[in-house]
Design an enzyme around this catalytic site. Structure first.
Site, mmCIF file in Angstrom:
data_model
loop_
_atom_site.group_PDB
_atom_site.id
_atom_site.type_symbol
_atom_site.label_atom_id
_atom_site.label_comp_id
_atom_site.label_asym_id
_atom_site.label_seq_id
_atom_site.Cartn_x
_atom_site.Cartn_y
_atom_site.Cartn_z
ATOM 1 N N HIS A 235 0.812 -1.221 0.000
ATOM 2 C CA HIS A 235 0.000 0.000 0.000
ATOM 3 C C HIS A 235 0.845 1.270 0.000
ATOM 4 C CE1 HIS A 235 0.424 -0.154 4.525
ATOM 5 N NE2 HIS A 235 0.440 1.146 4.360
ATOM 6 N N ASP B 179 0.302 -7.699 1.575
ATOM 7 C CA ASP B 179 0.714 -6.290 1.656
ATOM 8 C C ASP B 179 2.234 -6.157 1.691
ATOM 9 O OD1 ASP B 179 0.340 -3.603 1.582
ATOM 10 O OD2 ASP B 179 -0.259 -3.382 3.676
ATOM 11 N N SER C 282 4.688 2.672 7.940
ATOM 12 C CA SER C 282 4.378 1.483 7.145
ATOM 13 C C SER C 282 5.565 1.080 6.280
ATOM 14 C CB SER C 282 3.170 1.758 6.246
ATOM 15 O OG SER C 282 2.003 1.922 7.005
#
Length: 422
Positions: free
Chosen positions: A158, A188, A263
């Site tokens: 993402h 992911d 992230s």
């Protein structure tokens, strides 16, 4: 140094007087005056003097021996104490030289010193059209971890999804343009590549050995502006089942502070080993200390496949597109007997076509497990591999149930499929 009442220096002074003579000091004269013995008791006095002299010699010898022994013991004691001290110092130096080899836990500052060069900042640019059909550029930021000295970097899918330009910035400020090697939305995980050598790669640990309460350190680029930020905490849970943007995942949970921009960054154990890839945080009002990371055992298997093949191999799929019928209005519109998940399309040459699945079939169960939505169907198929046979319970022809056996085909993403065909 010496025993009370015993004067070692005086005991070792030479005798000032000739042996066998007793001296008295006359205060009016400077020279000693000999005292003559009485003749009629001469033999007895001589024997007595001899006995006294013998006793004095014995006492003197004993005292000298005791004093010498005490001195020797006192001089030897510091050497005896120095030997264990030197041994302890050598042991400490040996342990300090190789703390990881000895299995000793590192401090947070030691972990940061060892691993911070392997964590990078990632900045992306995406172009799109606004409501006025004008092209606008959107920017986003995240983090990544170097996994090889020649420039492979792991991050979240993402973080780079839809990006036209990706820039990687090292801790020392050096920036590189990065290319996308492969991405896997299911886990992911994504892999980037920069043209560089001699980079510091993270040492990969074992996430399966983590226990609740273990110390961890998160390093990343929170808010896209604070690269290299360090937060620490513990493992709060080792196998937390949560949904991330509709995708069910099994993740590590930590109370280390996680923020947007973290992230793709690294979660490290107290040995300085990479044990997780930071993926999400819970940011609801009043909620603190809920961060999550992909276990490195899961992420490593994915990134190795992405580097080698461009996609994750061995996953099974039916080769159909499906829709969820969630209300009676939809069911009436499509003339379907009940709510549930239905086949909307069948790919030519797919496993579904070979098995005889048809558009309009409702899928009620997979291997006896009921499914009522596309997400539930996907979750059941994700437990299977290419080549596995699955039994589908389908609803067709106005309400009749049938069993259809399908041998799953390998799931190949469209971009990887084009590369393979080329």
């Amino acid at each position: 140094m010496y025993e009370s009442g015993f004067d070692y220096e005086r005991q070792n002074q030479p005798n000032e007087y000739p042996q066998g003579l007793t001296h008295l000091q006359d205060p009016t004269r400077r020279d000693p005056i000999p005292v003559a013995p009485r003749p009629h008791k001469k033999s007895h006095r001589g024997a007595k003097r001899a006995a006294v002299l013998l006793c004095a010699c014995v006492v003197t010898s004993a005292a000298a021996g005791f004093g010498g022994g005490y001195l020797a013991s006192s001089l030897a004691q510091p050497e005896a104490q120095a030997a264990p001290a030197a041994s302890q110092a050598q042991t400490a130096l040996t342990a300090a030289a190789s703390p990881a080899a000895a299995g000793d836990a590192m401090s947070v500052s030691q972990i940061v010193e060892a691993v911070s060069d392997s964590v990078v900042e990632i900045n992306t640019e995406t172009t799109a059209q606004n409501l006025f059909r004008q092209t606008v550029t959107a920017q986003a930021a995240g983090s990544g971890v170097i996994i090889s000295q020649d420039g492979y970097i792991v991050t979240n899918n993402h973080v780079i999804d839809g990006a036209q330009q990706i820039t990687v910035r090292l801790k020392d400020g050096t920036s590189y343009d990065a290319t996308l090697v492969g991405a896997d939305p299911q886990t992911d995980v994504a892999v980037l590549k920069v043209e560089a050598t001699g980079l510091q790669a993270a040492q990969v640990g074992d996430s399966a050995s983590l226990q609740v309460g273990d110390t961890v350190v998160a390093i990343g680029n929170p808010l896209g502006e604070l690269g290299g930020t360090v937060t620490n905490g513990i493992i709060s849970a080792t196998s937390r089942q949560i949904d991330v943007e509709g995708q069910p995942m099994t993740l590590l949970q930590t109370n280390a502070a996680i923020n947007p921009g973290n992230s793709g960054g690294g979660l490290f154990n107290d040995q300085g080993q990479l044990v997780g890839i930071v993926v999400a945080k819970t940011s609801a009002t009043g909620v603190e200390g809920l961060g999550f990371a992909i276990p490195v055992d899961t992420a490593q298997a994915v990134w190795q496949d992405l580097i080698t093949n461009g996609y994750v191999t061995g996953r099974g799929e039916l080769g159909v597109s499906v829709i969820d019928v969630t209300d009676q209005r939809m069911a009436l519109m499509y003339r379907l007997p009940q709510l549930g998940v239905y086949v909307a399309g069948v790919e030519n040459g797919s496993a579904a076509q070979t098995a005889g699945l048809q558009v309009g079939d409702g899928i009620l169960a997979v291997n006896g497990v009921e499914v009522s939505s596309a997400d539930e169907l996907k979750a059941q198929l994700e437990q299977c591999h290419a080549g596995d046979q699955v039994t589908l319970t389908v609803l067709r022809d106005g309400g009749q149930q049938e069993q259809v056996i399908v041998t799953l085909q390998e799931q190949v993403p469209e971009n990887a499929r084009q590369t393979v065909q080329a």
